[in-house]
Scaffold this motif. Structure first.
Motif, short mmCIF file in Angstrom:
data_model
loop_
_atom_site.label_atom_id
_atom_site.label_comp_id
_atom_site.label_asym_id
_atom_site.label_seq_id
_atom_site.Cartn_x
_atom_site.Cartn_y
_atom_site.Cartn_z
N PHE A 54 -1.41 4.68 -3.87
CA PHE A 54 -2.60 3.87 -3.64
C PHE A 54 -2.29 2.45 -3.16
O PHE A 54 -3.16 1.77 -2.64
CB PHE A 54 -3.43 3.76 -4.93
CG PHE A 54 -3.96 5.07 -5.45
CD1 PHE A 54 -4.21 6.13 -4.60
CD2 PHE A 54 -4.20 5.23 -6.81
CE1 PHE A 54 -4.69 7.34 -5.09
CE2 PHE A 54 -4.70 6.43 -7.30
CZ PHE A 54 -4.94 7.49 -6.44
N PRO A 79 -0.69 0.77 -0.66
CA PRO A 79 -1.08 0.23 0.65
C PRO A 79 -2.59 0.08 0.82
O PRO A 79 -3.06 -0.91 1.38
CB PRO A 79 -0.50 1.26 1.63
CG PRO A 79 0.64 1.89 0.89
CD PRO A 79 0.16 1.97 -0.53
N SER A 80 -3.35 1.04 0.31
CA SER A 80 -4.82 0.97 0.41
C SER A 80 -5.38 -0.16 -0.43
O SER A 80 -6.30 -0.87 0.00
CB SER A 80 -5.44 2.30 -0.03
OG SER A 80 -5.03 3.37 0.81
N ARG A 133 -4.62 -3.49 1.35
CA ARG A 133 -5.50 -3.70 2.51
C ARG A 133 -6.93 -4.00 2.08
O ARG A 133 -7.58 -4.90 2.64
CB ARG A 133 -5.48 -2.45 3.40
CG ARG A 133 -4.22 -2.28 4.23
CD ARG A 133 -4.41 -1.22 5.29
NE ARG A 133 -4.72 0.09 4.71
CZ ARG A 133 -3.80 1.00 4.42
NH1 ARG A 133 -2.52 0.75 4.64
NH2 ARG A 133 -4.16 2.17 3.93
N ASP A 134 -7.43 -3.28 1.09
CA ASP A 134 -8.82 -3.45 0.67
C ASP A 134 -9.06 -4.81 0.04
O ASP A 134 -10.11 -5.45 0.27
CB ASP A 134 -9.18 -2.34 -0.33
CG ASP A 134 -10.68 -2.17 -0.49
OD1 ASP A 134 -11.44 -2.76 0.30
OD2 ASP A 134 -11.10 -1.44 -1.41
N ARG A 192 1.60 -6.84 -0.65
CA ARG A 192 2.04 -5.82 -1.60
C ARG A 192 2.60 -6.46 -2.87
O ARG A 192 2.48 -5.90 -3.97
CB ARG A 192 3.10 -4.93 -0.95
CG ARG A 192 2.54 -4.01 0.12
CD ARG A 192 3.63 -3.11 0.69
NE ARG A 192 3.14 -2.35 1.82
CZ ARG A 192 3.90 -1.51 2.54
NH1 ARG A 192 5.18 -1.34 2.23
NH2 ARG A 192 3.38 -0.86 3.57
N VAL A 232 -6.39 10.30 -0.97
CA VAL A 232 -6.61 8.92 -0.56
C VAL A 232 -6.83 8.82 0.96
O VAL A 232 -7.38 7.82 1.45
CB VAL A 232 -5.44 8.02 -1.01
CG1 VAL A 232 -4.24 8.14 -0.07
CG2 VAL A 232 -5.90 6.57 -1.14
N GLU A 233 -6.41 9.84 1.70
CA GLU A 233 -6.67 9.87 3.14
C GLU A 233 -8.09 10.35 3.44
O GLU A 233 -8.56 10.26 4.57
CB GLU A 233 -5.66 10.77 3.85
CG GLU A 233 -4.24 10.23 3.85
CD GLU A 233 -3.28 11.14 4.59
OE1 GLU A 233 -3.58 12.35 4.71
OE2 GLU A 233 -2.24 10.64 5.06
N SER A 293 -12.03 7.10 -1.10
CA SER A 293 -11.61 5.76 -1.51
C SER A 293 -10.73 5.81 -2.76
O SER A 293 -10.95 6.64 -3.66
CB SER A 293 -12.84 4.90 -1.79
OG SER A 293 -12.50 3.71 -2.45
N TRP A 294 -9.75 4.92 -2.83
CA TRP A 294 -8.93 4.80 -4.04
C TRP A 294 -9.80 4.40 -5.23
O TRP A 294 -9.47 4.73 -6.38
CB TRP A 294 -7.80 3.79 -3.84
CG TRP A 294 -8.27 2.38 -3.59
CD1 TRP A 294 -8.58 1.82 -2.38
CD2 TRP A 294 -8.48 1.36 -4.57
NE1 TRP A 294 -8.97 0.51 -2.53
CE2 TRP A 294 -8.91 0.19 -3.86
CE3 TRP A 294 -8.34 1.30 -5.95
CZ2 TRP A 294 -9.21 -1.00 -4.52
CZ3 TRP A 294 -8.64 0.10 -6.60
CH2 TRP A 294 -9.07 -1.03 -5.89
N GLU A 306 6.93 5.25 4.61
CA GLU A 306 5.93 4.92 5.64
C GLU A 306 6.49 3.90 6.63
O GLU A 306 6.21 3.95 7.83
CB GLU A 306 4.65 4.40 4.99
CG GLU A 306 3.85 5.48 4.25
CD GLU A 306 2.51 4.96 3.74
OE1 GLU A 306 1.81 4.28 4.51
OE2 GLU A 306 2.18 5.24 2.57
N ALA A 338 1.55 9.21 5.41
CA ALA A 338 1.27 8.89 4.01
C ALA A 338 1.38 10.10 3.10
O ALA A 338 1.91 10.02 1.99
CB ALA A 338 -0.13 8.27 3.90
#
Length: 456
Positions: free
Chosen positions: A46, A48-49, A52-53, A58, A172-173, A176-177, A279, A285
């Motif tokens: 989760f 990276p998501s 970004r969100d 990181r 997750v692809e 939403s996480w 990645e 992913a």
């Protein structure tokens, strides 16, 4: 009256007419660790998501995970002591409630500080009710097959690593996480509340003894004095345990803490950063997440083999072997540039990680006895395991600084190598018994005098 009828039936099963209830405890613990570690190991998928969100680096996002590891490691000393005094049911149920609240709020977080409070503090408190209370309960149910029973219970974490991160990467692809963390909250709340009803603190609570483990209750079978025996104990039935205060005055306690400090300082680094590392090499992913599953496969094998192996050849021999595998795995990570090397290294790391986790509670109980196993396991876990919070954060910092995780993997190999040296020190300070087997420190002495027992 119902309870009075149930206890003789349980005793009858323990004598060979059915299943010894200790195995119910072990498999229930397996289930608890499967769902709790499954969600924990998914964080790297989760990450990276989340970054970004929330529009953060990181390093900032991983800070919440570091707080989580720090909180549950430190608070495991409290949950372990509570398990000794109040039993595992209350502790596990409280953990389920905290998990439910923590992960639900994690899914709703809109900033780094909210993520730290929800995941780091609240869910971290919930996680403190998992590993130490469950495995401290398992060791109370077994003396002769302690390593094998811990292979069952601790394998839950590795089984989770095989299945859950791969599933999380696929989900997750597609969603939403945040939705996924809400689902995790419900699963952990319900799962731990159900499991809490199945755990019983020790065999004596339902009219059993440790001899029922082998179905020979009342047979007065002699056994060698072990680390559960007091000074001068030489036969069956003798059991004296150290309190945490007494254990802390022994050299073996601090060597043990130092060994696992070097082990756990970097243990979560691959579980958090291996998918992002893959990645960065151009791997998708879902496939990158499968590396955590590869860690789980290795861990499942390591936990399954190491427990029984340590019962036969000794805890320190087993611990040295699996730590050596872990060192090699980190070095392979550092030079990897494709899945052809990442997958074998991930399996090797999992084997080492699974093996060390299995040996740990057994080694504590062997050295210091059953009575305070929860407090002592929690104390070592708090002192050494809290260092695991540092590893992922430092690796993220090194990534932001250099653009690569390779230096972090090399540093991890060095740290694990130091732990391996300390295992050799522990082994060397345990002289051989005249019969040719290694002697074990007697829990009442702790001053260098030894009592004969299982191999160390």
């Amino acid at each position: 009256m119902a309870t009075a009828r149930e206890e003789p039936q349980t005793t009858s099963r323990a004598r060979g007419d059915g299943l010894y209830y200790g195995w119910v405890v072990a498999w229930t613990s397996f289930g608890v660790l499967t769902i709790t570690y499954g969600v924990q190991f998914s964080f790297g998928v989760f990450l990276p998501s989340i970054a970004r969100d929330l529009d953060v680096s990181r390093t900032q996002a991983a800070a919440a995970y570091s707080v989580y590891v720090l909180v549950y490691s430190i608070m495991s000393s409290v949950s372990g002591a509570l398990t000794d005094r109040r039993g595992p049911r209350l502790v596990l149920a409280a953990g389920g409630v905290l998990f439910g609240i923590g992960y639900a709020l994690t899914g709703a977080a809109q900033s780094t500080w909210q993520l730290i409070v929800a995941l780091g503090l609240i869910a971290g408190l919930g996680m403190s009710a998992a590993f130490v209370p469950c495995n401290a309960t398992v060791v109370r149910w077994f003396a002769h097959k302690r390593g094998r029973a811990l292979s069952v219970s601790t394998s839950g974490g590795s089984f989770a690593a095989v299945v859950v991160p791969f599933l999380a990467g696929w989900l997750v692809e597609r969603t939403s996480w945040r939705v996924l963390y809400l689902g995790c909250a419900v699963m952990l709340l319900v799962g731990l509340l159900v499991a809490s009803r199945l755990l019983v603190g020790r065999p004596e609570d339902i009219g059993l003894t440790l001899e029922d483990e082998l179905g020979r209750r009342g047979a007065a079978q002699p056994r060698p004095a072990t680390a559960d025996d007091g000074a001068g104990a030489t036969g069956a039935g003798a059991e004296v345990s150290l309190t945490p205060r007494q254990a802390a005055r022994t050299t073996s306690f601090w060597v043990l803490v130092s060994i696992f400090l070097c082990t756990w300082l970097v243990v979560f680094l691959p579980l958090v950063h291996l998918p992002p590392f893959a990645e960065d090499l151009g791997i998708g992913a879902t496939v990158a997440a499968s590396l955590v599953s590869a860690v789980g496969i290795g861990g499942l094998v390591g936990r399954t083999l190491t427990g029984g192996f340590s019962d036969r050849v000794g805890r320190t021999v087993s611990l040295a072997a699996v730590l050596g595998v872990q060192v090699v795995a980190f070095l392979v990570f550092a030079v990897s540039d494709s899945l052809w090397t990442l997958y074998p290294a991930a399996v090797g790391f999992g084997f080492g990680y699974g093996g060390t986790t299995t040996v740990f509670p057994a080694l504590v109980a062997d050295l210091f006895g059953r009575a305070h196993a929860g407090a002592l396991t929690g104390l070592v876990f708090a002192g050494a395991g809290s260092a695991a919070a540092v590893g992922p954060f430092v690796a993220a910092w090194m990534y932001d600084l250099t653009g690569s995780y390779r230096a972090a993997f090399v540093l991890s190999a060095v740290v694990n190598g130091m732990g391996l040296v300390l295992v050799v020190v522990l082994r060397a300070t345990t002289p051989a018994h005249p019969g040719g087997r290694a002697a074990e420190p007697s829990p009442l002495r702790g001053t260098g005098q030894l009592a004969p027992g299982r191999r160390r």
